[in-house]
Design a protein around this motif. Structure first.
Motif, short mmCIF file in Angstrom:
data_model
loop_
_atom_site.label_atom_id
_atom_site.label_comp_id
_atom_site.label_asym_id
_atom_site.label_seq_id
_atom_site.Cartn_x
_atom_site.Cartn_y
_atom_site.Cartn_z
N ARG A 287 -0.71 7.45 1.46
CA ARG A 287 -1.94 8.11 1.01
C ARG A 287 -1.67 9.32 0.12
O ARG A 287 -2.36 9.54 -0.86
CB ARG A 287 -2.75 8.53 2.23
CG ARG A 287 -4.09 9.06 1.89
CD ARG A 287 -4.85 9.36 3.16
NE ARG A 287 -6.18 9.80 2.80
CZ ARG A 287 -7.24 9.58 3.48
NH1 ARG A 287 -7.16 8.92 4.61
NH2 ARG A 287 -8.41 10.03 3.10
N VAL B 132 -11.69 2.64 -3.31
CA VAL B 132 -10.42 3.30 -3.60
C VAL B 132 -10.46 4.74 -3.11
O VAL B 132 -9.51 5.23 -2.49
CB VAL B 132 -10.07 3.23 -5.11
CG1 VAL B 132 -8.87 4.08 -5.44
CG2 VAL B 132 -9.84 1.78 -5.54
N CYS C 141 -8.03 6.51 -0.33
CA CYS C 141 -7.09 7.53 -0.80
C CYS C 141 -7.51 8.96 -0.48
O CYS C 141 -6.75 9.89 -0.68
CB CYS C 141 -6.94 7.43 -2.32
SG CYS C 141 -6.31 5.86 -2.88
N VAL D 2 0.86 -1.18 0.00
CA VAL D 2 0.00 0.00 0.00
C VAL D 2 0.90 1.23 0.00
O VAL D 2 1.71 1.40 0.90
CB VAL D 2 -0.93 0.02 1.24
CG1 VAL D 2 -1.76 1.29 1.25
CG2 VAL D 2 -1.79 -1.22 1.26
N ARG D 3 0.74 2.05 -1.02
CA ARG D 3 1.54 3.27 -1.10
C ARG D 3 1.00 4.29 -0.10
O ARG D 3 -0.17 4.25 0.26
CB ARG D 3 1.48 3.85 -2.51
CG ARG D 3 2.17 2.94 -3.48
CD ARG D 3 2.14 3.36 -4.90
NE ARG D 3 1.64 4.68 -5.19
CZ ARG D 3 1.40 5.12 -6.40
NH1 ARG D 3 1.63 4.35 -7.43
NH2 ARG D 3 0.94 6.33 -6.62
N MET E 177 -1.31 8.46 -3.61
CA MET E 177 -2.38 7.74 -4.29
C MET E 177 -3.21 8.67 -5.16
O MET E 177 -2.91 9.84 -5.31
CB MET E 177 -3.27 7.06 -3.26
CG MET E 177 -2.60 5.94 -2.53
SD MET E 177 -3.02 4.44 -3.37
CE MET E 177 -2.41 3.25 -2.25
N TYR E 178 -4.29 8.17 -5.66
CA TYR E 178 -5.18 8.90 -6.55
C TYR E 178 -5.84 10.09 -5.86
O TYR E 178 -6.33 9.95 -4.76
CB TYR E 178 -6.27 7.98 -7.10
CG TYR E 178 -5.74 6.74 -7.74
CD1 TYR E 178 -5.18 6.79 -9.01
CD2 TYR E 178 -5.79 5.52 -7.08
CE1 TYR E 178 -4.69 5.65 -9.61
CE2 TYR E 178 -5.31 4.38 -7.68
CZ TYR E 178 -4.76 4.45 -8.94
OH TYR E 178 -4.27 3.33 -9.53
N SER F 178 -9.82 10.49 -2.17
CA SER F 178 -9.97 11.10 -3.49
C SER F 178 -11.44 11.40 -3.80
O SER F 178 -12.34 10.99 -3.08
CB SER F 178 -9.38 10.19 -4.56
OG SER F 178 -9.87 8.88 -4.45
#
Length: 96
Positions: free
Chosen positions: A11, A38, A42, A8-9, A14-15, A44
């Motif tokens: 936050r 998602v 994230c 997991v990258r 992320m997108y 987003s």
């Protein structure tokens, strides 16, 4: 060992925006749930769009002009429903 499925990258990387072409089909609803997950992970915003047949194509059908107008109203209602679903779970969402 690195496993892509468990990585997991952070936050911040992320997108920020997710664009979802939504048609209300069962696959589309699955994609909406996936986008929701998602977006929640994230932080987003989900942007929903729909493709509507052109009036020229619709005019080949009987009552084409009114069919096009009805399709636009139905599509807007579908997108509004999806936005309500997303915002109801705390996700930021917008429809175009």
């Amino acid at each position: 060992m690195f496993r892509a499925s468990t990585y997991v990258r952070p936050r911040a990387l992320m997108y920020r925006r997710i664009l979802l072409a939504f048609d209300g089909s069962p696959d589309g609803r699955d994609a909406l749930v996936h986008s929701q997950n998602v977006a929640a992970a994230c932080g987003s915003t989900v942007h929903l769009v729909a493709i509507v047949d052109s009036p020229e194509r619709m005019l080949t059908l009987e009552g084409g002009a009114s069919s096009f107008a009805n399709q636009g109203v139905e599509t807007r209602a579908l997108l509004d429903e999806a936005v309500r679903q997303l915002t109801g779970t705390g996700c930021a969402a917008a429809a175009s």
